[in-house]
Design an enzyme around this catalytic site. Structure first.
Site, PDB file in Angstrom:
ATOM      1  N   PHE A  43       0.200   5.838   3.341  1.00 21.10           N
ATOM      2  CA  PHE A  43       1.122   5.546   4.446  1.00 21.10           C
ATOM      3  C   PHE A  43       1.385   4.060   4.614  1.00 21.10           C
ATOM      4  CE2 PHE A  43      -3.082   6.631   6.262  1.00 21.10           C
ATOM      5  CZ  PHE A  43      -3.452   5.414   6.825  1.00 21.10           C
ATOM      6  N   GLY A  46       4.828   2.307   3.473  1.00 18.89           N
ATOM      7  CA  GLY A  46       6.037   2.247   4.280  1.00 18.89           C
ATOM      8  C   GLY A  46       5.804   1.933   5.748  1.00 18.89           C
ATOM      9  N   HIS A  47       4.549   1.772   6.163  1.00 21.58           N
ATOM     10  CA  HIS A  47       4.234   1.570   7.599  1.00 21.58           C
ATOM     11  C   HIS A  47       3.247   0.430   7.760  1.00 21.58           C
ATOM     12  CE1 HIS A  47       2.973   2.589  11.745  1.00 21.58           C
ATOM     13  NE2 HIS A  47       4.118   3.228  11.810  1.00 21.58           N
ATOM     14  N   PHE A  48       3.533  -0.700   7.702  1.00 22.97           N
ATOM     15  CA  PHE A  48       4.765  -1.373   7.306  1.00 22.97           C
ATOM     16  C   PHE A  48       4.401  -2.254   6.132  1.00 22.97           C
ATOM     17  CE2 PHE A  48       4.909  -0.574  11.877  1.00 22.97           C
ATOM     18  CZ  PHE A  48       6.089   0.123  12.000  1.00 22.97           C
ATOM     19  N   VAL A  53      -0.067  -1.096   9.395  1.00 22.61           N
ATOM     20  CA  VAL A  53      -0.701  -0.560  10.599  1.00 22.61           C
ATOM     21  C   VAL A  53      -0.809   0.952  10.423  1.00 22.61           C
ATOM     22  CG1 VAL A  53      -0.476  -0.253  13.102  1.00 22.61           C
ATOM     23  CG2 VAL A  53       0.316  -2.371  12.048  1.00 22.61           C
TER      24      VAL A  53
END
EC number: 4.2.1.59
Length: 139
Positions: A43, A46-48, A53
């Protein structure tokens, strides 16, 4: 205490969605578990990308998985599938970053048939990252 192999015997979740790495304490009504958050988590791509986070919904999912371990440890629920049935009063108070160890504590406060209710708290270094109430359905 449970290691990852023992957790995989209880939970049906697998990589990349298994969000509990070890269980430190388990009783009929409480579980304390941990998720080691690394930069290699999918994750974070893409986050971020420039400020990784852990998504809040995945912190809540980790809490739900920890709570499911407590319920599925009961004889009448062994081998069943846990479903996340609801959340209430959830608050996020601290960001969870790569390198953090997320402590997941869930206390089962009510069990009615195959529906369970828990008080859940996720902390990092003793500071609350997320807290709320979660509901489970055991199928």
């Amino acid at each position: 205490m449970m290691n990852i192999n023992e957790i995989k015997e209880i939970l049906p979740h697998r990589y990349p969605f298994l969000l509990v790495d070890k269980v430190e304490e388990i009783t009929e009504s409480k579980v304390v578990a941990y998720k080691n958050v690394t930069i290699n988590e999918p994750f974070f791509q893409g986050h971020f990308p420039d400020y990784p986070v852990m998504p809040g919904v995945l912190i809540v999912e980790a809490l739900a998985q920890a709570g499911a371990i407590a319920l599925l440890n009961k004889e009448e629920f062994k081998g069943k599938t846990p479903f996340f049935a609801g959340i209430d009063k959830v608050r996020f108070k601290k960001q969870v970053l790569p390198g953090d160890t997320l402590r997941l504590e869930v206390e089962i406060i009510k069990l009615r048939g195959s529906i369970g209710f828990g008080k859940a708290t996720a902390t990092v270094d003793g500071k609350i990252a997320c807290s709320g109430e979660i509901m489970f359905a055991i199928g």
